[in-house]
Motif scaffolding. Structure first.
Motif, short mmCIF file in Angstrom:
data_model
loop_
_atom_site.label_atom_id
_atom_site.label_comp_id
_atom_site.label_asym_id
_atom_site.label_seq_id
_atom_site.Cartn_x
_atom_site.Cartn_y
_atom_site.Cartn_z
N HIS A 58 56.82 46.67 64.09
CA HIS A 58 57.36 45.30 64.27
C HIS A 58 56.58 44.34 63.21
O HIS A 58 55.34 44.45 63.41
CB HIS A 58 57.51 44.75 65.62
N TYR A 59 57.30 43.56 62.35
CA TYR A 59 56.28 42.64 61.50
C TYR A 59 56.80 41.21 61.60
O TYR A 59 57.93 40.87 61.82
CB TYR A 59 56.81 43.16 60.01
N LEU A 60 55.80 40.36 62.22
CA LEU A 60 55.94 38.91 62.52
C LEU A 60 55.48 38.18 61.57
O LEU A 60 54.16 38.47 61.10
CB LEU A 60 55.60 38.80 64.07
N PHE A 61 55.92 36.95 61.23
CA PHE A 61 55.01 36.03 60.50
C PHE A 61 54.63 34.96 61.57
O PHE A 61 55.67 34.63 62.37
CB PHE A 61 55.92 35.23 59.30
N ASN A 62 53.49 34.48 61.49
CA ASN A 62 52.88 33.22 62.25
C ASN A 62 52.27 32.40 61.38
O ASN A 62 51.15 32.30 60.92
CB ASN A 62 52.02 33.93 63.34
N ARG A 63 53.09 31.12 60.70
CA ARG A 63 52.48 30.42 59.74
C ARG A 63 52.42 29.13 60.25
O ARG A 63 52.74 28.05 59.64
CB ARG A 63 53.33 30.35 58.65
N ARG A 64 51.81 28.86 61.57
CA ARG A 64 51.27 27.85 62.10
C ARG A 64 50.05 27.08 61.36
O ARG A 64 49.07 27.65 61.43
CB ARG A 64 51.15 27.69 63.56
N PRO A 65 50.29 25.98 60.78
CA PRO A 65 49.15 25.19 59.87
C PRO A 65 48.06 24.81 60.98
O PRO A 65 48.25 24.23 62.02
CB PRO A 65 49.51 24.15 59.46
N GLY A 66 46.66 25.45 60.57
CA GLY A 66 45.51 25.04 61.49
C GLY A 66 45.27 26.07 62.60
O GLY A 66 44.39 25.62 63.43
N PHE A 67 46.19 27.03 62.59
CA PHE A 67 45.58 28.12 63.86
C PHE A 67 45.42 29.43 63.22
O PHE A 67 46.09 29.60 61.99
CB PHE A 67 47.09 28.22 64.82
N GLY A 68 44.50 30.01 64.00
CA GLY A 68 44.20 31.39 63.45
C GLY A 68 44.46 32.45 64.20
O GLY A 68 45.54 32.73 64.68
N ALA A 69 43.81 33.55 64.00
CA ALA A 69 43.95 34.68 64.62
C ALA A 69 44.47 35.01 66.09
O ALA A 69 45.08 35.69 66.67
CB ALA A 69 42.77 35.66 64.40
N ALA A 70 43.76 33.97 66.92
CA ALA A 70 44.03 33.82 68.21
C ALA A 70 45.53 33.65 68.49
O ALA A 70 46.07 34.00 69.54
CB ALA A 70 43.19 32.89 69.17
N SER A 71 45.88 32.63 67.73
CA SER A 71 47.57 32.28 67.55
C SER A 71 48.41 33.57 67.60
O SER A 71 49.21 33.85 68.29
CB SER A 71 47.82 31.15 66.92
N SER A 72 47.86 34.23 66.69
CA SER A 72 48.94 35.47 66.26
C SER A 72 48.69 36.45 67.33
O SER A 72 49.63 37.26 67.60
CB SER A 72 48.35 36.02 64.97
N ARG A 73 47.44 36.69 67.87
CA ARG A 73 47.29 37.53 69.01
C ARG A 73 48.22 36.93 70.08
O ARG A 73 48.85 37.96 70.92
CB ARG A 73 46.12 37.64 69.64
N ASN A 74 48.26 35.72 70.52
CA ASN A 74 49.18 35.24 71.46
C ASN A 74 50.69 35.72 71.22
O ASN A 74 51.28 36.15 72.20
CB ASN A 74 49.13 33.94 71.88
N VAL A 75 51.05 35.31 69.89
CA VAL A 75 52.55 35.79 69.59
C VAL A 75 52.71 37.36 69.79
O VAL A 75 53.94 37.50 70.20
CB VAL A 75 52.80 35.26 68.08
N GLY A 76 51.84 37.82 69.23
CA GLY A 76 51.97 39.49 69.42
C GLY A 76 52.12 40.07 70.98
O GLY A 76 53.01 40.65 71.43
N ILE A 77 51.28 39.31 71.88
CA ILE A 77 51.47 39.75 73.25
C ILE A 77 52.60 39.24 73.88
O ILE A 77 53.44 40.11 74.60
CB ILE A 77 50.05 38.96 73.94
N ALA A 78 53.20 38.11 73.43
CA ALA A 78 54.55 37.45 74.12
C ALA A 78 55.46 38.45 73.66
O ALA A 78 56.57 38.61 74.38
CB ALA A 78 54.58 36.20 73.65
N ALA A 79 55.58 38.98 72.30
CA ALA A 79 56.69 39.72 71.74
C ALA A 79 56.77 41.07 72.36
O ALA A 79 57.81 41.53 72.25
CB ALA A 79 56.59 39.42 70.21
N SER A 80 55.67 41.91 72.73
CA SER A 80 55.50 43.19 73.06
C SER A 80 55.96 43.39 74.40
O SER A 80 55.99 42.46 75.32
CB SER A 80 54.13 43.55 72.90
#
Length: 315
Positions: A58-80
């Motif tokens: 699965h490939y997701l984009f997370n382009r929230r300005p001002g947020f880093g890897a922690a934000s992407s980890r949370n997105v992945g956790i929520a989607a999995s």
């Protein structure tokens, strides 16, 4: 046992390909893999094209300005969906038995909630730079464990997020506090009383982690600043023990650094200033912003599948 693997990435297409490929070469194949991309271009998406036809990818984009890897980890956790969630970086390669060993540990101990695995470095010349690694010493004390464990190889049961929350999005690479989202999570796990285990046999290799000397020194400075920021955040949210522990440690380390500074070596004193500056900056941040609770992670599950995050479907 389904294992969900989360890989945040930003502008490291070649390294990301090697990471993903190493997962697909695992001896254990019951997994799903989520790449969460913060790159401003599609280079990483294009290079991972050989995996897009596999329904586990699965490939997701997370382009929230001002947020880093922690934000992407949370997105992945929520989607999995997996009972086990494994979080790795985009510049490592997993050993072929990595997943197999993870499943064996959690299957053997139903009460085990969290594993910190080993991060090793390929051979390099330490005179020219540095590759971050974590030797995963099993007898590391519970208070020092959060300071040393590497977020490039974290594995936990999904139920643990209900207990301690997700990643603090003000911590980690690309965030306001620049580093140490792994320290933040480990500290909360230790303070929660959850059962954890340090496993040197669960290994990933920091294949693309080498930093030249100047870049390594900048990385060390970010580590120190982020570490101080963690403890400022903990203290502001009411964990007074964390603040007292941090300040007592800093007093001890600063006293040791002063004689070195008088002899001309100001490196440790510089790092002490970075940690104290980070502590103050972390303390000043709004205590409830950035921190993602277990309930918020569950609420993010729907958002992670909505239009704001694109999942690349198999072609």
């Amino acid at each position: 046992m389904l294992v969900s693997i989360i890989v945040p990435t930003k502008q490291r297409p070649r390294a990301l390909f090697d990471t993903v490929q190493s997962v697909f070469r695992s001896t254990y194949q019951n997994f799903e893999l989520f790449v969460v991309d913060q790159s401003p271009d599609d280079a990483s998406l294009q290079i991972t094209a050989p995996f897009h036809t596999d329904p586990r990818f699965h490939y997701l984009f997370n382009r929230r300005p001002g947020f880093g890897a922690a934000s992407s980890r949370n997105v992945g956790i929520a989607a999995s969906q997996g009972e086990i969630v494994a979080l790795i970086d985009d510049d490592i390669e997993v050993r072929p038995d990595w997943l197999e060993q993870i499943v064996a540990e959690f299957s053997a101990d139903p009460e085990l909630d969290f594993i910190a695995g080993r991060l090793t470095a390929p051979p390099y010349d330490p005179d020219t730079g540095y590759t971050p690694e974590f030797e995963a010493w099993p007898y590391l004390s519970r208070w020092h464990f959060p300071l040393h464990a590497s977020g490039a190889n974290f594995i936990m049961r999904r139920r643990l997020f209900d207990r301690v929350g997700g990643y603090d999005e003000f911590c980690g690479p690309g965030s306001r506090l620049r580093a140490s989202d792994d320290t933040d999570l480990c500290w909360r796990i230790v303070r929660s009383g959850a059962r954890y285990k340090i496993c040197p046999h669960i290994e990933v290799v920091h294949t693309h982690g080498f930093r030249a000397r100047d870049e390594a020194e900048a990385l060390f400075a970010r580590y120190q600043y982020g570490n101080g920021g963690n403890f400022g955040r903990f203290t502001r949210r009411g964990d007074l023990f964390a603040g007292a522990w941090f300040l007592a440690r800093e007093a001890k380390l600063t006293l040791k650094a002063i004689p070195k500074a008088l002899r001309g070596d100001r490196r440790e004193l510089f790092f002490a200033r970075q940690r104290l500056r980070g502590f103050w900056d972390g303390f000043r941040l709004p205590p409830d912003e950035g921190f993602v609770s277990g309930e918020q992670l569950r609420q993010m599950r729907d958002a992670a599948r909505a239009a704001e995050v694109l999942l690349v479907a198999p072609s």
